[in-house]
Enzyme design. Structure first.
Site, PDB file in Angstrom:
ATOM      1  N   HIS A 145      14.063 -10.603  16.498  1.00 39.65           N
ATOM      2  CA  HIS A 145      14.462 -10.879  15.484  1.00 39.65           C
ATOM      3  C   HIS A 145      15.962  -9.996  15.801  1.00 39.65           C
ATOM      4  CE1 HIS A 145      17.765 -10.241  12.651  1.00 39.65           C
ATOM      5  NE2 HIS A 145      17.912  -9.842  12.274  1.00 39.65           N
ATOM      6  N   SER A 180      22.543 -10.530  12.704  1.00 40.68           N
ATOM      7  CA  SER A 180      21.487 -10.329  11.416  1.00 40.68           C
ATOM      8  C   SER A 180      23.174 -10.183  10.583  1.00 40.68           C
ATOM      9  CB  SER A 180      20.910  -8.794  11.655  1.00 40.68           C
ATOM     10  OG  SER A 180      19.953  -9.349  10.467  1.00 40.68           O
ATOM     11  N   ASP A 206      11.047 -14.888  15.524  1.00 47.48           N
ATOM     12  CA  ASP A 206      12.415 -13.625  13.957  1.00 47.48           C
ATOM     13  C   ASP A 206      10.978 -13.990  13.326  1.00 47.48           C
ATOM     14  OD1 ASP A 206      13.950 -11.999  12.699  1.00 47.48           O
ATOM     15  OD2 ASP A 206      15.542 -13.495  13.729  1.00 47.48           O
TER      16      ASP A 206
END
Length: 270
Positions: A224, A93, A194
């Site tokens: 995610h 991320s 996600d």
């Protein structure tokens, strides 16, 4: 403030090939700990720092910004460079964005980049509202634990500090401009579903980097936080294979049976 249980940083002294792992926004090293341990068990030197303002309480994060988070991983990278002959950077991320900026800035000092569901833009109306909203409202609902696997949870904040979110937005814009400076081999893994970072971010990264050695892998069973989800083992195995291809010495301490041979150093949480 005391660190939340499981959110401690992780370091392991292994061989001459090092890996720096960067966790995500409002998350902690816990989300990457199994990945770090997988690489450490295979003889790599591993650094997984706790980013400033993370792993304690959201009020602490409110006082930090992207400059603090990036400075921490930059220091860890320099320390690995002193210890190792080859270094790789990886992240989940926002941690993916941190890894990409390190690659853009450090060039040949980094042998390769691995990113999982990299964030590169704050999407929707929230992006435009942040400059004003952060002065009116302190937090927004949290984004932690977007995981498909039942019983798997991420150690992270249940609120997003808006001052920090505004800083994140500025950081993403900076990294987006710097993506063409990324030339290292790149392994990008992204989830089919996600709820935090859309597929457009991974597509944007792939379209803008200058890397010629690029591998894209779709994670079909994870959300995610894929490093704690159904596809975690695939991430760990693919990343180690990627590192081994670019740094053949990385696999020398692993026997033909797949067991890790004796090595110096121990993993520490601190």
């Amino acid at each position: 403030m005391p660190v939340l249980p499981g959110a401690e940083p992780y370091r392991h002294e292994g061989g001459e090939v090092g890996v720096l792992l960067c966790h995500g926004f409002t998350g902690s090293p816990q989300s990457l700990r199994p990945w770090a341990e997988h690489l450490a068990e295979r003889g790599l030197t591993v650094s997984l720092p706790l980013l400033p303002g993370h792993g304690t309480r959201w009020e602490d994060m409110q006082l930090t910004g992207w400059q603090d988070w990036y400075a921490e991983v930059d220091r860890e990278l320099r320390a690995l460079r002193e210890r190792c002959s080859q270094v790789f950077v990886a992240g989940l991320s926002m941690g993916g964005a941190l890894a990409l900026r390190l690659a853009a800035k450090h060039g040949d000092e980094i042998s390769g980049v691995v990113v999982v569901n990299p964030g590169i833009k704050v999407h929707g109306l929230a992006a435009y509202a942040l400059p004003v909203a952060r002065h009116l409202v302190r937090t927004a609902p949290g984004i932690a634990s977007d995981i498909a696997k039942e019983g798997s949870e991420e150690v992270g904040y249940d609120k997003v500090p808006l001052h920090s979110a505004h800083s994140l937005r500025n950081f993403f814009r900076l990294v987006d401009r710097e993506l063409p400076q990324v030339t290292q081999p790149l392994l990008l893994l992204h989830s089919a579903q996600d709820h935090v970072v859309p597929p457009a971010d991974s597509a944007r990264v792939l379209s803008r980097v200058s890397s010629t050695d690029v591998t894209e892998i779709l994670l079909e069973q994870s959300y995610h936080v894929a490093t704690l989800d159904h596809d975690a083992d695939r991430i760990f195995e693919e990343s180690f294979a990627f590192i081994g291809r670019l740094a053949p010495s990385a696999g020398k301490q692993v026997s033909d049976t797949g067991r890790v041979s004796e090595q110096e150093g121990t993993a520490t949480g601190g």
